[in-house]
Design an enzyme around this catalytic site. Structure first.
Site, PDB file in Angstrom:
ATOM      1  N   GLU A 375      39.252  41.166  38.096  1.00 36.18           N
ATOM      2  CA  GLU A 375      39.988  41.677  36.931  1.00 36.18           C
ATOM      3  C   GLU A 375      39.990  43.196  36.968  1.00 36.18           C
ATOM      4  O   GLU A 375      38.962  43.812  37.239  1.00 36.18           O
ATOM      5  CB  GLU A 375      39.336  41.267  35.591  1.00 36.18           C
ATOM      6  CG  GLU A 375      39.561  39.853  35.179  1.00 36.18           C
ATOM      7  CD  GLU A 375      38.931  39.540  33.812  1.00 36.18           C
ATOM      8  OE1 GLU A 375      38.818  40.447  32.966  1.00 36.18           O
ATOM      9  OE2 GLU A 375      38.546  38.374  33.616  1.00 36.18           O
TER      10      GLU A 375
HETATM   11  C1  GBH Z   1      37.435  41.022  30.179  1.00 35.84           C
HETATM   12  O1  GBH Z   1      36.429  41.399  29.320  1.00 35.84           O
HETATM   13  C2  GBH Z   1      37.681  39.561  29.992  1.00 35.84           C
HETATM   14  O2  GBH Z   1      37.258  38.810  31.106  1.00 35.84           O
HETATM   15  C3  GBH Z   1      39.093  39.222  29.627  1.00 35.84           C
HETATM   16  O3  GBH Z   1      39.157  37.924  29.138  1.00 35.84           O
HETATM   17  C4  GBH Z   1      39.605  40.255  28.658  1.00 35.84           C
HETATM   18  O4  GBH Z   1      40.856  39.913  28.128  1.00 35.84           O
HETATM   19  C5  GBH Z   1      39.696  41.554  29.388  1.00 35.84           C
HETATM   20  O5  GBH Z   1      38.492  41.880  30.018  1.00 35.84           O
HETATM   21  C6  GBH Z   1      40.126  42.728  28.533  1.00 35.84           C
HETATM   22  O6  GBH Z   1      39.217  42.975  27.520  1.00 35.84           O
HETATM   23  O7  GBH Z   1      31.702  48.284  24.810  1.00 35.84           O
HETATM   24  O8  GBH Z   1      29.406  47.599  25.032  1.00 35.84           O
HETATM   25  O9  GBH Z   1      31.153  45.968  25.156  1.00 35.84           O
HETATM   26  C7  GBH Z   1      36.019  42.732  29.421  1.00 35.84           C
HETATM   27  C8  GBH Z   1      34.936  43.001  28.419  1.00 35.84           C
HETATM   28  C9  GBH Z   1      34.921  45.323  27.957  1.00 35.84           C
HETATM   29  C10 GBH Z   1      32.882  44.125  28.276  1.00 35.84           C
HETATM   30  C11 GBH Z   1      34.195  46.607  28.097  1.00 35.84           C
HETATM   31  C12 GBH Z   1      32.190  45.405  28.407  1.00 35.84           C
HETATM   32  C13 GBH Z   1      32.157  47.718  27.743  1.00 35.84           C
HETATM   33  C14 GBH Z   1      30.778  47.661  27.178  1.00 35.84           C
HETATM   34  N1  GBH Z   1      34.271  44.246  28.673  1.00 35.84           N
HETATM   35  N2  GBH Z   1      32.856  46.431  27.642  1.00 35.84           N
HETATM   36  S1  GBH Z   1      30.739  47.365  25.434  1.00 35.84           S
END
Ligand code: GBH
Length: 475
Positions: A375
């Site tokens: 991704e």
């Molecule tokens: C992915 O999640 C998913 O697999 C997907 O389903 C989703 O649509 C896509 O990305 C877009 O969001 O701010 O502390 O949470 C990504 C999720 C986003 C988790 C950034 C970690 C940063 C740390 N990630 N996040 S925090």
């Protein structure tokens, strides 16, 4: 200006797009499907922006043929999707529902007929609600149930699918689902989050074994981690220590047991006020550390951290989302800072170097294991122009920058075999509902009509030529 990148990608490089079941399928009450934790969560007032749910999503369940035709038209050579557990095994136990499996069989056949290589993710966050009612991921039983489910899907699709991914981003399942509670099931219990992380690891390991017992030898089994790039704000020892602690909680908690056969000692120590980790039973670490055929990396943005003591004033990044609770257990003394630079509609800084860094890290940590970017992508607000086109130069620039970083990593010796753009279509962006658009293809939510954005056309040209068209070469 960086040099124009005219170097080709390897001929067998996969140019894919990714989606997940709950985010696109809809049809949540059809053909015997039961609620998952995301149905329950999204139907609970206050949990998602605008009260949005995946009830209809983009109706992919009924429109998959058109969606596959569109991918083929664009020139994509691979597609990563997830199987909805409650669609194929509604209670999370017992025999499979044939119509549920048939949907995925038809989807796979359609992909193969168009020369698109399928990659199946078994778990992209939609746990059958009944399993959550029995305790969910903090309970060991859930891992055993997952292995059975993996076996059953592997048996049904193993003859036609080569690429398998056990879990998508177990960090989110554990720490956003049970820690900060911004994801389903919305629990805010730090200890449960750590227990969940371990049982997700165990589910992966048992799932690998279940899959291998039914897949033909060419089957490839991987896991997709949202391995986070963590940078210390300064070289101050307190900031370096903060970065290590967050790196353990973000990354080490998974690749420790998955790749090295143990949880990092620094992680066990940092969380000792919450647990003695006695839920890790004899034999678990052996079960978890199964040779992987590939490793999936999901990357969006890096994080910059410091100790609260050394933290200067300045913009903080909101890592808690809508929740007052932190996803980081035993880390209240650590501050997340906004990374300088241009940001997407999610507020996430655009930083292609982070992707290069991540790939090189896993090249070192998992030598000999082929890597896939499973991704990468960005949300931007869309505007439909008068001529009906949706022009998204920001997304083209984002993709160009990150694909160039991948190409650079390959030149530096990394074995990256493919890239899956997140996402094929605008879709249900979890707690953000439909407000955030990650699609390379625009979806008009009133009609569900699909319109490829400039980025989809640009990416298709990259896929066809094996080279990156110039960033300003858009229609
Ligand atoms: C992915 O999640 C998913 O697999 C997907 O389903 C989703 O649509 C896509 O990305 C877009 O969001 O701010 O502390 O949470 C990504 C999720 C986003 C988790 C950034 C970690 C940063 C740390 N990630 N996040 S925090």
């Amino acid at each position: 200006m960086p040099e124009p990148l005219t170097v080709s990608f390897p001929p067998a490089f996969l140019w894919g797009a990714a989606t997940s079941a709950y985010q696109i399928e809809g049809a949540v009450r059809e053909d015997g499907r039961t609620p998952s934790i995301w149905d329950t969560f999204s139907h609970t007032p206050g949990r998602t922006a605008g009260g949005d749910t995946g009830d209809i999503a983009v109706d992919h369940y009924h429109r998959y043929r058109d969606d596959v035709a569109l991918m083929a038209e664009l020139g994509l050579t691979a597609y990563r999707f997830s199987v909805s557990w409650p669609r194929v095994q509604p209670t999370g136990r017992g025999p499979a529902v044939q119509v549920g499996l048939d949907f995925y069989r038809r989807l796979v056949d359609e992909l193969l007929a168009h020369g698109i290589k399928p990659a199946v993710t078994l778990y992209h966050w939609d746990l059958p609600q009944e399993l959550e009612d029995a305790g969910g991921w903090p309970e060991r039983e859930t891992a055993l149930r997952f292995a059975e489910y993996a076996h059953l899907v592997g048996e049904a699709l193993g003859d036609r699918v080569e690429q398998w991914i056990t879990l998508n981003e177990p960090w989110c399942s554990a720490f956003l689902g049970y820690g900060s509670g911004v994801h389903a099931p919305g629990r805010t219990e730090p200890l449960a989050a750590l227990r969940a992380a371990h049982h997700l690891n165990l589910a992966h390991g048992l799932g690998v074994q279940a899959l291998r017992s039914v897949l033909p030898p060419r089957g490839s089994v991987a896991v997709s981690l949202n391995s986070q790039v963590i940078r210390p704000l300064s070289q101050h020892p307190a900031d370096l220590a903060a970065a290590v602690r967050i790196d353990d909680l973000a990354n080490g908690v998974f690749h420790g047991p998955l790749l090295h056969g143990a949880y990092p000692a620094t992680l066990l120590e940092a969380t000792s006020s919450l647990t003695d980790w006695s839920f890790v039973r004899d034999g678990d670490l052996r079960d978890i550390r199964r040779p992987l055929d590939a490793l999936g990396l999901n990357y969006y943005t890096p994080a910059v951290v410091s100790s609260v003591e050394t933290a200067p004033e300045g913009p903080r990044s909101d890592t808690h989302g809508a929740s007052a609770a932190s996803p980081w257990p035993a880390a209240d003394d650590i501050v997340f800072h906004q990374v300088p630079g241009e940001r997407t509609d999610m507020g996430w800084t655009v930083d292609p170097d982070g992707l290069h860094q991540l790939i090189m890290r896993y090249t070192r940590e998992a030598p000999g294991v082929p890597l896939y970017v499973t991704e990468n992508g960005a949300a931007y607000e869309d505007k439909v122009d008068d001529d009906g086109r949706v022009r998204d130069p920001e997304r083209v620039a984002y993709l160009h920058g990150h694909l160039a970083a991948v190409r650079r990593a390959i030149a530096d010796g990394a074995d990256v075999r493919g890239y899956y753009l997140w996402s094929l279509l605008d879709n249900f962006e979890w707690a953000y509902g439909y407000a955030k658009r990650f699609g390379a293809v625009h979806v008009d939510y009133a009609t569900l009509a699909r319109t490829p954005k400039s980025s989809a056309l640009w990416y298709g040209r990259a896929a066809r030529s094996g080279q990156l068209p110039p960033v300003d070469d858009i229609v």
